[in-house]
Design an enzyme around this catalytic site. Structure first.
Site, PDB file in Angstrom:
ATOM      1  N   ARG A 268      23.174  63.377  27.995  1.00 44.67           N
ATOM      2  CA  ARG A 268      24.080  62.249  28.487  1.00 44.67           C
ATOM      3  C   ARG A 268      23.955  60.882  29.460  1.00 44.67           C
ATOM      4  NH1 ARG A 268      29.891  65.409  30.290  1.00 44.67           N
ATOM      5  NH2 ARG A 268      30.596  63.190  30.703  1.00 44.67           N
TER       6      ARG A 268
ATOM      7  N   ARG B 187      31.851  55.730  37.974  1.00 48.24           N
ATOM      8  CA  ARG B 187      32.807  57.030  37.264  1.00 48.24           C
ATOM      9  C   ARG B 187      33.902  57.135  38.168  1.00 48.24           C
ATOM     10  NH1 ARG B 187      28.473  60.286  34.544  1.00 48.24           N
ATOM     11  NH2 ARG B 187      30.312  61.947  33.888  1.00 48.24           N
TER      12      ARG B 187
HETATM   13  P1  ADP Z   1      33.240  63.278  32.788  1.00 50.63           P
HETATM   14  O1  ADP Z   1      34.841  64.154  33.141  1.00 50.63           O
HETATM   15  O2  ADP Z   1      32.017  64.537  33.701  1.00 50.63           O
HETATM   16  O3  ADP Z   1      32.814  62.401  33.030  1.00 50.63           O
HETATM   17  P2  ADP Z   1      34.187  63.332  30.261  1.00 50.63           P
HETATM   18  O4  ADP Z   1      33.746  64.535  29.298  1.00 50.63           O
HETATM   19  O5  ADP Z   1      35.066  64.540  30.541  1.00 50.63           O
HETATM   20  O6  ADP Z   1      32.986  63.471  31.323  1.00 50.63           O
HETATM   21  O7  ADP Z   1      34.391  62.095  30.248  1.00 50.63           O
HETATM   22  C1  ADP Z   1      33.192  61.379  30.184  1.00 50.63           C
HETATM   23  C2  ADP Z   1      33.698  59.826  29.486  1.00 50.63           C
HETATM   24  O8  ADP Z   1      34.236  59.963  27.925  1.00 50.63           O
HETATM   25  C3  ADP Z   1      34.091  58.920  30.334  1.00 50.63           C
HETATM   26  O9  ADP Z   1      33.382  58.738  31.710  1.00 50.63           O
HETATM   27  C4  ADP Z   1      35.307  57.863  29.454  1.00 50.63           C
HETATM   28  O10 ADP Z   1      33.960  57.310  29.122  1.00 50.63           O
HETATM   29  C5  ADP Z   1      35.383  59.031  28.456  1.00 50.63           C
HETATM   30  N1  ADP Z   1      36.860  59.624  28.057  1.00 50.63           N
HETATM   31  C6  ADP Z   1      36.758  61.051  28.181  1.00 50.63           C
HETATM   32  N2  ADP Z   1      38.226  61.371  27.958  1.00 50.63           N
HETATM   33  C7  ADP Z   1      38.435  59.589  28.277  1.00 50.63           C
HETATM   34  C8  ADP Z   1      40.245  59.363  28.444  1.00 50.63           C
HETATM   35  N3  ADP Z   1      41.089  60.012  28.841  1.00 50.63           N
HETATM   36  N4  ADP Z   1      40.342  57.992  28.713  1.00 50.63           N
HETATM   37  C9  ADP Z   1      39.619  57.426  28.376  1.00 50.63           C
HETATM   38  N5  ADP Z   1      37.549  57.348  27.901  1.00 50.63           N
HETATM   39  C10 ADP Z   1      38.495  59.039  28.133  1.00 50.63           C
END
Ligand code: ADP
Length: 190
Positions: A134, A146
């Site tokens: 990732r 983040r």
């Molecule tokens: P983590 O919570 O560990 O950062 P996720 O897999 O949940 O990992 O999310 C990774 C990325 O995907 C986020 O940093 C964002 O860019 C995008 N993303 C995921 N869910 C959303 C959402 N609901 N709205 C906007 N972006 C999202």
């Protein structure tokens, strides 16, 4: 129907625990991060659009994310209920989700927040970055960005669900089994 939002900052263990809860309660697990990564891997138009945001640790724009989420729900019209993991992440997403689910007479039952101190989370994500591919886990600056996105855009949802009397908090430090048991206690009482 048990529709649950599993909530918390990056690295808190939402995905891991959602998988256990999915099996225990026969729910459909939707992780918006996983759906985006699947689209990136398959080079779809959605994946190409989401990639630049995700790689930088920015949120993907609401409209794109909301449309994708609603399509995922509609693919599973016979579901017992859903675990939403990584969605909603903004107030607009939360209001869109409420409107969408209320129209189906299947509102959110609870938002369960996993709580872990931030320094432990940064350490977990840096470690995950050593073995995962990732891009957003690859350096501490992106990881901290983040968290900043979480604090400025997402954490307000705690108030949003508290006002609806749906907020629950669970300690996310401990063994995987211990944390699952804590979550089950909340789910069983709903
Ligand atoms: P983590 O919570 O560990 O950062 P996720 O897999 O949940 O990992 O999310 C990774 C990325 O995907 C986020 O940093 C964002 O860019 C995008 N993303 C995921 N869910 C959303 C959402 N609901 N709205 C906007 N972006 C999202």
């Amino acid at each position: 129907m048990k529709n649950i939002v599993l909530f918390g900052p990056p690295g808190v263990g939402k995905g891991t625990q959602a998988n256990f809860l999915r099996d225990l309660y026969q729910l459909i697990h939707i992780s918006t991060g996983d759906v985006f990564r699947y689209n990136i891997k398959n080079n779809t138009a959605l994946g190409i659009l989401a990639k630049s945001y995700m790689d930088n640790g920015d949120l993907v724009p609401d409209e794109v994310t909301i449309n994708m989420l609603e399509a995922e729900v509609d693919k599973n019209s016979n579901a017992n209920g859903f675990i939403f993991d990584g969605f909603p992440r903004t107030t607009s997403q939360a209001t869109a989700l409420d409107a969408f689910l209320n129209a189906k007479n299947a509102p959110i039952k609870a938002m369960i927040a996993l709580e872990v101190p931030q320094e432990i989370l940064v350490e977990r994500l840096v470690n995950r970055g050593l073995t995962s591919d990732r891009p957003d886990d690859q350096n501490e600056e992106k990881i901290r960005h983040r968290f900043n996105e979480y604090k400025t855009k997402t954490a307000v949802l705690i108030d949003y669900y508290t006002k609806q009397n749906k907020f629950h908090s669970v300690n996310g430090v401990g063994s995987l089994e211990e944390i699952t048991k804590r979550l089950q206690k909340v789910l069983d009482a709903l």
